[in-house]
Design an enzyme around this catalytic site. Sequence first.
Site, PDB file in Angstrom:
ATOM      1  N   LYS A 155     107.443  34.563  32.272  1.00  0.00           N
ATOM      2  CA  LYS A 155     106.480  34.220  33.314  1.00  0.00           C
ATOM      3  C   LYS A 155     106.196  35.427  34.201  1.00  0.00           C
ATOM      4  CE  LYS A 155     108.032  30.657  35.247  1.00  0.00           C
ATOM      5  NZ  LYS A 155     108.820  30.596  36.476  1.00  0.00           N
ATOM      6  N   GLY A 156     107.265  36.144  34.542  1.00  0.00           N
ATOM      7  CA  GLY A 156     107.108  37.309  35.416  1.00  0.00           C
ATOM      8  C   GLY A 156     106.223  38.373  34.779  1.00  0.00           C
ATOM      9  N   ASP A 192     112.244  40.324  38.759  1.00  0.00           N
ATOM     10  CA  ASP A 192     110.814  40.226  38.440  1.00  0.00           C
ATOM     11  C   ASP A 192     109.970  41.104  39.360  1.00  0.00           C
ATOM     12  OD1 ASP A 192     110.260  38.661  36.146  1.00  0.00           O
ATOM     13  OD2 ASP A 192     110.995  36.899  37.195  1.00  0.00           O
ATOM     14  N   GLU A 241     104.586  33.679  41.786  1.00  0.00           N
ATOM     15  CA  GLU A 241     105.326  33.099  40.665  1.00  0.00           C
ATOM     16  C   GLU A 241     106.383  32.150  41.203  1.00  0.00           C
ATOM     17  OE1 GLU A 241     107.588  35.948  38.357  1.00  0.00           O
ATOM     18  OE2 GLU A 241     108.529  34.363  37.186  1.00  0.00           O
ATOM     19  N   LYS A 264      93.026  21.053  20.765  1.00  0.00           N
ATOM     20  CA  LYS A 264      93.917  19.911  20.972  1.00  0.00           C
ATOM     21  C   LYS A 264      94.561  19.972  22.365  1.00  0.00           C
ATOM     22  CE  LYS A 264      97.780  17.694  18.530  1.00  0.00           C
ATOM     23  NZ  LYS A 264      98.730  17.882  17.433  1.00  0.00           N
ATOM     24  N   CYS A 276     123.748  56.702  41.760  1.00  0.00           N
ATOM     25  CA  CYS A 276     124.538  56.002  42.775  1.00  0.00           C
ATOM     26  C   CYS A 276     126.026  56.060  42.419  1.00  0.00           C
ATOM     27  CB  CYS A 276     124.026  54.586  42.972  1.00  0.00           C
ATOM     28  SG  CYS A 276     124.423  53.964  44.607  1.00  0.00           S
ATOM     29  N   ARG A 336     127.577  51.469  49.653  1.00  0.00           N
ATOM     30  CA  ARG A 336     128.381  51.554  50.877  1.00  0.00           C
ATOM     31  C   ARG A 336     129.050  52.914  51.020  1.00  0.00           C
ATOM     32  NH1 ARG A 336     129.763  46.495  48.978  1.00  0.00           N
ATOM     33  NH2 ARG A 336     128.720  44.931  50.243  1.00  0.00           N
ATOM     34  N   HIS A 383     118.654  55.169  44.028  1.00  0.00           N
ATOM     35  CA  HIS A 383     118.282  54.471  42.788  1.00  0.00           C
ATOM     36  C   HIS A 383     116.837  54.832  42.420  1.00  0.00           C
ATOM     37  CE1 HIS A 383     121.750  51.860  42.128  1.00  0.00           C
ATOM     38  NE2 HIS A 383     121.857  51.812  43.447  1.00  0.00           N
ATOM     39  N   GLU A 391     115.338  54.738  39.733  1.00  0.00           N
ATOM     40  CA  GLU A 391     114.718  53.882  38.715  1.00  0.00           C
ATOM     41  C   GLU A 391     113.706  52.899  39.291  1.00  0.00           C
ATOM     42  OE1 GLU A 391     117.868  53.822  39.690  1.00  0.00           O
ATOM     43  OE2 GLU A 391     118.782  51.829  39.625  1.00  0.00           O
TER      44      GLU A 391
END
Length: 558
Positions: free
Chosen positions: A25-26, A79, A148, A231, A390, A471, A516, A518
Site C-alpha cells: 500500500k505504501g 513507509d 495512507e 466483473k 552511526c 545516544r 544516518h 541513508e
Amino acid sequence: MSGGRRSGDTKFVFFTGGVSSSLGKGLTASSLGRLLKSRGLKVTMMKLDPYLNVDPGTMNPFEHGEVFVTEDGGETDLDLGHYERFIDENLNRESNATTGSIYSEIILKERRGDYLGKTVQVIPHVTDEIKSRMMRVAEGEADVVIVEIGGTVGDIEIVPFLEAIRQVRRDVGRDNVCYVHLTLVPFLAPSGEQKTKPTQHSVTELRSRGIQPDVIVCRSDQPIPAALKRKISLQCDVPVEAVVSAVDAPSIYLIPHMLREEGLDSVVCRTLRIDEDRHPIDLSRWDTVVSRVNMPGTIVRIGIVGKYVNLPDAYLSVIEAVRHGGFYHGARIEAQWLQAEEAENLVKSGEMSYLDGMIVPGGFGERGVEGKIAAVEFARVHEIPCLGICLGLQVMVVEYARHVLGLEGANSREMDRFTPHPVIDLMDDQRSVVDKGGTMRLGSYVAKLRPGSRAAVIYGVEVISERHRHRYEVNPRYSRQLEAAGLACSGMSPDDRLVEMVEVADHPFFVGTQAHPEFKSRPDRPHPLFRELVGAALVRAESRHPRIIDLDYISDPA
Ligand code: GLN
C-alpha cells in the site's frame, strides 16, 4: 493550481487496504504521489497507523522494520521512507500519527480539563483528533495530501480512522476527496483462475463503514484481464477504468510507470476534478531512474553486517541508498546480508574477502558488536571499501582504538559499562537523564567537514546537515590520540564538541558517520556517501572479477 493554493482547497487521497497486509500500500501510494507530482502538483503524504504504540521509536525492528527519521527528529514508520524517496519531499513528525499518539493527546487534554467535563468518546473526540492531524498536514500549501491508513479494513483498531476519513468527504466536499482501496486478487492454481471474491468482501467491509471506494487497485502476480475488471467494476460499483491492475514489479522504482499505464493518476485526477490538460504529466526525471534500474552492469557485492539481517526491512533505507548508488554507477548491487554474530567466523574462513564493499549499519545493544568489530578490522586491513553508519562509526572507533592504538578492552560504554577505555560514551550532560528516550540525539544536525578531507571531497561542500538517532558519542578524551594514529575526525559539530565523521586516508574507502545518511538518499540523487562507497566497491569488483553483462538484468525485487 500549484503555488499559492489556500489550504482550504487541498485535496485528499485516502488509501485503505483489504484482504491482506503487506500488499504494498505504501509503495502504491508513493507511486501515485510521484505521478501527481510529475503533473506539477504539490504533493505531501501522511501515514495513519492504527496500532497503540505512540511512535515506532521503541518498536523492535524484527517486528516493524526500520524506524525512519525525519528532518525534525520524528521517529516514524518505514513507509515514510518510501514517500520521501518517491515524491522527493521532506516530511516531518506530523506526517505519521498512531492511535497511541492520538489517545495520549486526548487523555492529556482530558486531564487538563480541556473538554469541560464532557464525556470523551471515540466519536467525536478521537475522530476529531484524527481529522485535525490531517488538516495540520494539509496546511502546508499542498495541492494534494495522500493519506495512507495502515492495516486492513477488517481490523478492530482501524474503525475510528475509517470513520474520520469518511467524514472528511463531507467536511471538505465531494470533489476534494478520492478513496483508493487496495486489494488482492489471488490466483488459485487448482482452478487456474484469478479470484475476485476477496475484493468483493473487502469492499463490502469498507462500505459497511460508509465508504464507497472511487478506485480499486488490484494486486496480483498476473495482470487482471478486461473481463475480470468488468466483473469487479460491477460487483463493487466503480467505473471499469477505475479498476487498476497492479502486478508484482521487478523493482519498486518501476511501479509509477506501471500504474500510469493503468491510468491510476488519470482516474484520481478525474475524481478530484483536477484538469489533466492543465496538468500534463512529465515523467522525464523518473525515466532516468527507470533506465538505470534496467541497465546491465558489473555485479557489486555489498556486505551488510547487522543483527537484524533476517528481516531486511530493518535496513530498508540503507539498502535503497545502496541501490541508488548502483543506479548512478550502472552497477548491479548484490546485497549480502551478514549476521553480525557470525561475522567472526566469516573473517576466519576468509569468506569476507569476496565482498566488494561493506556497510556496518546502525543498531542498539551489545549483541553482535564483537562480530562487527571483526568485520571492520578485516575491511580496514584488507582495503575493502567500508561505510560505518552511526553504530558503524562507533565500531570503527572501537576497532581502531583496540588494534591500532593498542588500548586493550576499549569499547563503547553502551556495550561495556566498566571498559577501561570508553572511547564511545555518553556526554557528561546526558548521564543524569534517567528517561532513556530523553537523551537521544534525534533529527537534523549540522556538521563541518575538514577542508581537503575525503568527507569534504565526497560531499563537495564543507558544511552538511544529516539526520541523527543515537545516544552515544565519540569520547573527546580520545579523539586526539585517534587522530594522531591515522583515524581522522573529519567531521565535527559546529562547536567542535562532537565527532560527526571519521576516516582513514590511506584506504580505498573507510568512512564512518555518526548520522544516518541513508534517510536522505533519492533514486535519482544518491547520497554522496553511498555513491562513493559503491564507486569504490565497483573499482574493487572490476579488478577482481570480469565484467558480468546480464542483459535480462532487472534489479532484485525490493
Ligand atoms: N546504539 C548507538 C547509540 O545509541 C548507535 C545508535 C544507532 O546506530 N542508531 O549511540
